[in-house]
Each structure stands twice: as structure tokens, then as C-alpha cells.
Design a protein around this motif. Structure first.
Motif, PDB file in Angstrom:
ATOM      1  N   SER A  70     -10.456  -1.775  55.230  1.00  0.00           N
ATOM      2  CA  SER A  70     -11.879  -2.065  55.078  1.00  0.00           C
ATOM      3  C   SER A  70     -12.532  -1.086  54.102  1.00  0.00           C
ATOM      4  O   SER A  70     -13.352  -1.477  53.262  1.00  0.00           O
ATOM      5  CB  SER A  70     -12.563  -1.993  56.444  1.00  0.00           C
ATOM      6  OG  SER A  70     -13.949  -2.203  56.322  1.00  0.00           O
ATOM      7  N   HIS A  71     -12.146   0.159  54.192  1.00  0.00           N
ATOM      8  CA  HIS A  71     -12.739   1.178  53.319  1.00  0.00           C
ATOM      9  C   HIS A  71     -12.323   0.983  51.861  1.00  0.00           C
ATOM     10  O   HIS A  71     -13.160   1.077  50.948  1.00  0.00           O
ATOM     11  CB  HIS A  71     -12.309   2.569  53.801  1.00  0.00           C
ATOM     12  CG  HIS A  71     -12.810   3.682  52.936  1.00  0.00           C
ATOM     13  ND1 HIS A  71     -14.100   4.180  53.042  1.00  0.00           N
ATOM     14  CD2 HIS A  71     -12.210   4.389  51.937  1.00  0.00           C
ATOM     15  CE1 HIS A  71     -14.269   5.144  52.155  1.00  0.00           C
ATOM     16  NE2 HIS A  71     -13.135   5.288  51.471  1.00  0.00           N
ATOM     17  N   LEU A  72     -11.031   0.702  51.657  1.00  0.00           N
ATOM     18  CA  LEU A  72     -10.530   0.566  50.279  1.00  0.00           C
ATOM     19  C   LEU A  72     -10.781  -0.813  49.687  1.00  0.00           C
ATOM     20  O   LEU A  72     -10.812  -0.979  48.476  1.00  0.00           O
ATOM     21  CB  LEU A  72      -9.025   0.847  50.240  1.00  0.00           C
ATOM     22  CG  LEU A  72      -8.558   2.253  50.614  1.00  0.00           C
ATOM     23  CD1 LEU A  72      -7.038   2.335  50.573  1.00  0.00           C
ATOM     24  CD2 LEU A  72      -9.174   3.302  49.694  1.00  0.00           C
ATOM     25  N   GLY A  73     -10.918  -1.815  50.559  1.00  0.00           N
ATOM     26  CA  GLY A  73     -11.028  -3.194  50.107  1.00  0.00           C
ATOM     27  C   GLY A  73      -9.688  -3.897  50.171  1.00  0.00           C
ATOM     28  O   GLY A  73      -9.600  -5.084  50.448  1.00  0.00           O
ATOM     29  N   SER A  74      -8.619  -3.152  49.940  1.00  0.00           N
ATOM     30  CA  SER A  74      -7.253  -3.646  50.025  1.00  0.00           C
ATOM     31  C   SER A  74      -6.328  -2.433  49.971  1.00  0.00           C
ATOM     32  O   SER A  74      -6.678  -1.416  49.361  1.00  0.00           O
ATOM     33  CB  SER A  74      -6.949  -4.591  48.854  1.00  0.00           C
ATOM     34  OG  SER A  74      -5.632  -5.089  48.934  1.00  0.00           O
ATOM     35  N   VAL A  75      -5.195  -2.530  50.636  1.00  0.00           N
ATOM     36  CA  VAL A  75      -4.268  -1.391  50.651  1.00  0.00           C
ATOM     37  C   VAL A  75      -3.237  -1.596  49.547  1.00  0.00           C
ATOM     38  O   VAL A  75      -2.208  -2.258  49.738  1.00  0.00           O
ATOM     39  CB  VAL A  75      -3.597  -1.225  52.027  1.00  0.00           C
ATOM     40  CG1 VAL A  75      -2.659  -0.019  52.026  1.00  0.00           C
ATOM     41  CG2 VAL A  75      -4.660  -1.066  53.116  1.00  0.00           C
ATOM     42  N   THR A  76      -3.534  -1.063  48.381  1.00  0.00           N
ATOM     43  CA  THR A  76      -2.651  -1.169  47.221  1.00  0.00           C
ATOM     44  C   THR A  76      -2.341   0.240  46.708  1.00  0.00           C
ATOM     45  O   THR A  76      -3.110   1.183  46.955  1.00  0.00           O
ATOM     46  CB  THR A  76      -3.301  -1.970  46.082  1.00  0.00           C
ATOM     47  OG1 THR A  76      -4.421  -1.223  45.574  1.00  0.00           O
ATOM     48  CG2 THR A  76      -3.774  -3.340  46.573  1.00  0.00           C
ATOM     49  N   PRO A  77      -1.250   0.397  45.960  1.00  0.00           N
ATOM     50  CA  PRO A  77      -0.934   1.719  45.419  1.00  0.00           C
ATOM     51  C   PRO A  77      -2.060   2.272  44.551  1.00  0.00           C
ATOM     52  O   PRO A  77      -2.390   3.466  44.638  1.00  0.00           O
ATOM     53  CB  PRO A  77       0.330   1.476  44.592  1.00  0.00           C
ATOM     54  CG  PRO A  77       0.944   0.257  45.187  1.00  0.00           C
ATOM     55  CD  PRO A  77      -0.187  -0.586  45.663  1.00  0.00           C
ATOM     56  N   GLU A  78      -2.655   1.410  43.735  1.00  0.00           N
ATOM     57  CA  GLU A  78      -3.694   1.868  42.816  1.00  0.00           C
ATOM     58  C   GLU A  78      -4.930   2.375  43.572  1.00  0.00           C
ATOM     59  O   GLU A  78      -5.494   3.422  43.221  1.00  0.00           O
ATOM     60  CB  GLU A  78      -4.089   0.727  41.864  1.00  0.00           C
ATOM     61  CG  GLU A  78      -2.979   0.288  40.917  1.00  0.00           C
ATOM     62  CD  GLU A  78      -1.907  -0.564  41.592  1.00  0.00           C
ATOM     63  OE1 GLU A  78      -0.790  -0.679  41.028  1.00  0.00           O
ATOM     64  OE2 GLU A  78      -2.168  -1.110  42.702  1.00  0.00           O
ATOM     65  N   LEU A  79      -5.329   1.665  44.602  1.00  0.00           N
ATOM     66  CA  LEU A  79      -6.528   2.062  45.353  1.00  0.00           C
ATOM     67  C   LEU A  79      -6.266   3.300  46.196  1.00  0.00           C
ATOM     68  O   LEU A  79      -7.158   4.141  46.374  1.00  0.00           O
ATOM     69  CB  LEU A  79      -7.014   0.903  46.220  1.00  0.00           C
ATOM     70  CG  LEU A  79      -7.600  -0.286  45.455  1.00  0.00           C
ATOM     71  CD1 LEU A  79      -7.921  -1.443  46.398  1.00  0.00           C
ATOM     72  CD2 LEU A  79      -8.865   0.138  44.693  1.00  0.00           C
ATOM     73  N   VAL A  80      -5.066   3.430  46.736  1.00  0.00           N
ATOM     74  CA  VAL A  80      -4.724   4.639  47.500  1.00  0.00           C
ATOM     75  C   VAL A  80      -4.672   5.842  46.554  1.00  0.00           C
ATOM     76  O   VAL A  80      -5.162   6.928  46.880  1.00  0.00           O
ATOM     77  CB  VAL A  80      -3.393   4.458  48.251  1.00  0.00           C
ATOM     78  CG1 VAL A  80      -2.894   5.792  48.809  1.00  0.00           C
ATOM     79  CG2 VAL A  80      -3.560   3.441  49.384  1.00  0.00           C
ATOM     80  N   GLN A  81      -4.092   5.662  45.378  1.00  0.00           N
ATOM     81  CA  GLN A  81      -4.074   6.726  44.372  1.00  0.00           C
ATOM     82  C   GLN A  81      -5.489   7.167  44.012  1.00  0.00           C
ATOM     83  O   GLN A  81      -5.792   8.361  43.947  1.00  0.00           O
ATOM     84  CB  GLN A  81      -3.377   6.237  43.103  1.00  0.00           C
ATOM     85  CG  GLN A  81      -1.904   6.528  43.004  1.00  0.00           C
ATOM     86  CD  GLN A  81      -1.397   6.222  41.599  1.00  0.00           C
ATOM     87  OE1 GLN A  81      -1.793   5.241  40.969  1.00  0.00           O
ATOM     88  NE2 GLN A  81      -0.523   7.068  41.096  1.00  0.00           N
ATOM     89  N   LYS A  82      -6.331   6.195  43.764  1.00  0.00           N
ATOM     90  CA  LYS A  82      -7.710   6.482  43.355  1.00  0.00           C
ATOM     91  C   LYS A  82      -8.460   7.236  44.447  1.00  0.00           C
ATOM     92  O   LYS A  82      -9.223   8.166  44.169  1.00  0.00           O
ATOM     93  CB  LYS A  82      -8.433   5.174  43.020  1.00  0.00           C
ATOM     94  CG  LYS A  82      -9.858   5.364  42.531  1.00  0.00           C
ATOM     95  CD  LYS A  82     -10.502   4.019  42.201  1.00  0.00           C
ATOM     96  CE  LYS A  82     -11.951   4.189  41.752  1.00  0.00           C
ATOM     97  NZ  LYS A  82     -12.595   2.875  41.477  1.00  0.00           N
ATOM     98  N   ALA A  83      -8.215   6.850  45.707  1.00  0.00           N
ATOM     99  CA  ALA A  83      -8.905   7.506  46.821  1.00  0.00           C
ATOM    100  C   ALA A  83      -8.434   8.950  46.968  1.00  0.00           C
ATOM    101  O   ALA A  83      -9.234   9.858  47.197  1.00  0.00           O
ATOM    102  CB  ALA A  83      -8.656   6.723  48.113  1.00  0.00           C
ATOM    103  N   GLY A  84      -7.149   9.173  46.863  1.00  0.00           N
ATOM    104  CA  GLY A  84      -6.612  10.518  47.016  1.00  0.00           C
ATOM    105  C   GLY A  84      -6.572  10.974  48.465  1.00  0.00           C
ATOM    106  O   GLY A  84      -7.112  10.325  49.367  1.00  0.00           O
ATOM    107  N   GLU A  85      -5.954  12.093  48.677  1.00  0.00           N
ATOM    108  CA  GLU A  85      -5.753  12.587  50.044  1.00  0.00           C
ATOM    109  C   GLU A  85      -7.064  12.881  50.762  1.00  0.00           C
ATOM    110  O   GLU A  85      -7.222  12.569  51.940  1.00  0.00           O
ATOM    111  CB  GLU A  85      -4.885  13.849  50.018  1.00  0.00           C
ATOM    112  CG  GLU A  85      -3.449  13.606  49.621  1.00  0.00           C
ATOM    113  CD  GLU A  85      -2.616  14.872  49.683  1.00  0.00           C
ATOM    114  OE1 GLU A  85      -2.879  15.721  50.561  1.00  0.00           O
ATOM    115  OE2 GLU A  85      -1.701  15.025  48.852  1.00  0.00           O
ATOM    116  N   SER A  86      -8.011  13.473  50.069  1.00  0.00           N
ATOM    117  CA  SER A  86      -9.262  13.874  50.733  1.00  0.00           C
ATOM    118  C   SER A  86     -10.028  12.665  51.252  1.00  0.00           C
ATOM    119  O   SER A  86     -10.562  12.689  52.379  1.00  0.00           O
ATOM    120  CB  SER A  86     -10.135  14.693  49.781  1.00  0.00           C
ATOM    121  OG  SER A  86     -10.475  13.930  48.633  1.00  0.00           O
ATOM    122  N   GLU A  87     -10.076  11.595  50.474  1.00  0.00           N
ATOM    123  CA  GLU A  87     -10.800  10.404  50.915  1.00  0.00           C
ATOM    124  C   GLU A  87     -10.060   9.718  52.060  1.00  0.00           C
ATOM    125  O   GLU A  87     -10.698   9.211  52.998  1.00  0.00           O
ATOM    126  CB  GLU A  87     -10.986   9.439  49.750  1.00  0.00           C
ATOM    127  CG  GLU A  87     -11.936   8.273  50.070  1.00  0.00           C
ATOM    128  CD  GLU A  87     -12.275   7.454  48.841  1.00  0.00           C
ATOM    129  OE1 GLU A  87     -12.539   6.250  49.003  1.00  0.00           O
ATOM    130  OE2 GLU A  87     -12.271   8.017  47.722  1.00  0.00           O
TER     131      GLU A  87
END
Length: 209
Positions: A70-87
Motif C-alpha cells: 500500500s505504501h509503495l503502490g506495488s512491490v517491485t525492485p525499482e520501488l523498493v530501491q527508491k524507498a531505501g532501507e530508512s523508508e
């Protein structure tokens, strides 16, 4: 190479074979019928979900995965990368699991790991690619091979629910260790992943889940 996979038909076939071979599994089938397939789509999102399941309940992991999606919109490598560990940690992931997910995203996004090609590789070769990634231990890789790639002869090493189920049905004084579980599972080849599903079904039923 062994490529036997599980679908609805082969699941029922495997259950029937195991029920004839093991009287305790026969009683599970007699009482509860056939277990769910519990299949997942191969790919990054499923592997992230399994990472979230490490050492927590299935329900808690599902809640966290939905929160992440819900937070990312979708669980994809690109979106997880963009979010980073802190997010990811702000969403609720532990420091370790946030690091594992970002490292996995980095490997997939860079092309160093091609998850969709694992199904074409020998199991030992494919597993070695996954085990090379921080946070992906034998249990995580086994569950991915069981649920996403639907391999029939995988046993999830060290699974606590399976240990409890084995203690129940075999009337053991203590929960079997990881190595003891593997010894029990030897008799269920080449349908160990089907036996695991039967035991999970027993575990959930015994606890009213």
C-alpha cells in the motif's frame, strides 16, 4: 534433473501416495482431506513476502506485506530501491529485513539475479544463486521453491510449525531438530513438499486457524 512440480492434480496424487505409505499422514487425509496448494506467483514480490515471514506468524507477515504494498503502490525492485532501507523501516520492517529487501532489489534490478530464470535452472544451481544473497537462508529459499516454483520434493529446513506437527503426529517427547526433521522427511521422497503441506494443514487445524 528433478523437475516434478505440484498442481491441483499432482497434489492430490502425492497425498494419496503418502497416505498409503505413512499411517499418520493417512489419518490427516482421513480427518482433514487434501491440503491447499498454497501457491504463489514466481518473482520479486513473493520472495519479499517470504522474507517478511521469517520468524513471525503468517498473519503478521501478510499484514506487513500489505502495508508495504500500500505504501509503495506495488512491490517491485525499482520501488523498493527508491524507498531505501530508512523508508522501509518507517513502514514497519525491521532493520535486518529492510536491508535484505533492498539488497534483493539491487540484485534483481541490476540483472545479477534473474528470478524468472530460476525455473529453467537445475535446482542446486538456482538455490545457490538465492543463497548468495544476504537474508536468504535455506528456509526462505526452500519456501520459495515450494510455493512459487512448486517443486514437489523440497522440505523447508528448520520450519517450526512442521516441527510441532511432527511432534504431534509422531507422538515425540520434544520437537524434532532440523536434522531430525530431514530424517523423517526422507521416507516421503519424492513428495516431501506435499507432506509439508499436509503437516501445515494439521498444525493450523490443531490450533483452530
Amino acid at each position: 534433473m528433478q523437475r516434478k512440480t505440484i498442481n491441483d492434480e499432482t497434489l492430490r496424487m502425492g497425498v494419496d501416495v503418502l497416505a498409503e505409505r505413512d499411517s499418520d499422514l493417512y489419518r490427516i487425509r482421513d480427518r482433514l482431506g487434501y491440503p491447499p496448494l498454497w501457491a504463489r506467483e514466481p518473482g520479486f514480490a513473493s520472495l519479499v513476502h517470504i522474507i517478511l515471514e521469517q520468524q513471525v506468524s503468517i498473519k503478521a507477515a501478510a499484514t506487513m506485506f500489505q502495508r508495504l504494498a500500500s505504501h509503495l503502490g506495488s512491490v517491485t525492485p525499482e520501488l523498493v530501491q527508491k524507498a531505501g532501507e530508512s523508508e522501509l523501516r518507517q513502514v514497519g520492517l525491521t532493520r535486518q529485513k529492510a536491508r535484505y529487501c533492498v539488497e534483493l532489489a539491487n540484485r534483481v534490478a541490476s540483472g545479477a539475479l534473474e528470478l524468472l530464470k530460476l525455473d529453467t535452472l537445475d535446482d542446486a544451481q538456482g538455490r545457490s544463486h538465492l543463497l548468495d544473497i544476504p537474508g536468504l537462508g535455506p528456509w526462505t529459499v526452500d519456501v520459495y521453491y515450494m510455493m512459487a516454483l512448486r517443486r514437489a520434493n523440497v522440505w523447508p529446513q528448520g520450519d517450526l510449525a512442521l516441527a510441532s506437527a511432527l511432534q504431534d503426529i509422531k507422538q515425540l517427547e520434544a520437537r524434532p531438530t532440523r536434522d531430525e526433521q530431514l530424517v523423517f522427511a526422507e521416507q516421503w521422497k519424492p513428495w516431501r513438499a506435499v507432506a509439508a503441506r499436509m503437516l501445515w494443514m494439521h498444525y493450523l487445524d490443531a490450533r483452530g486457524q
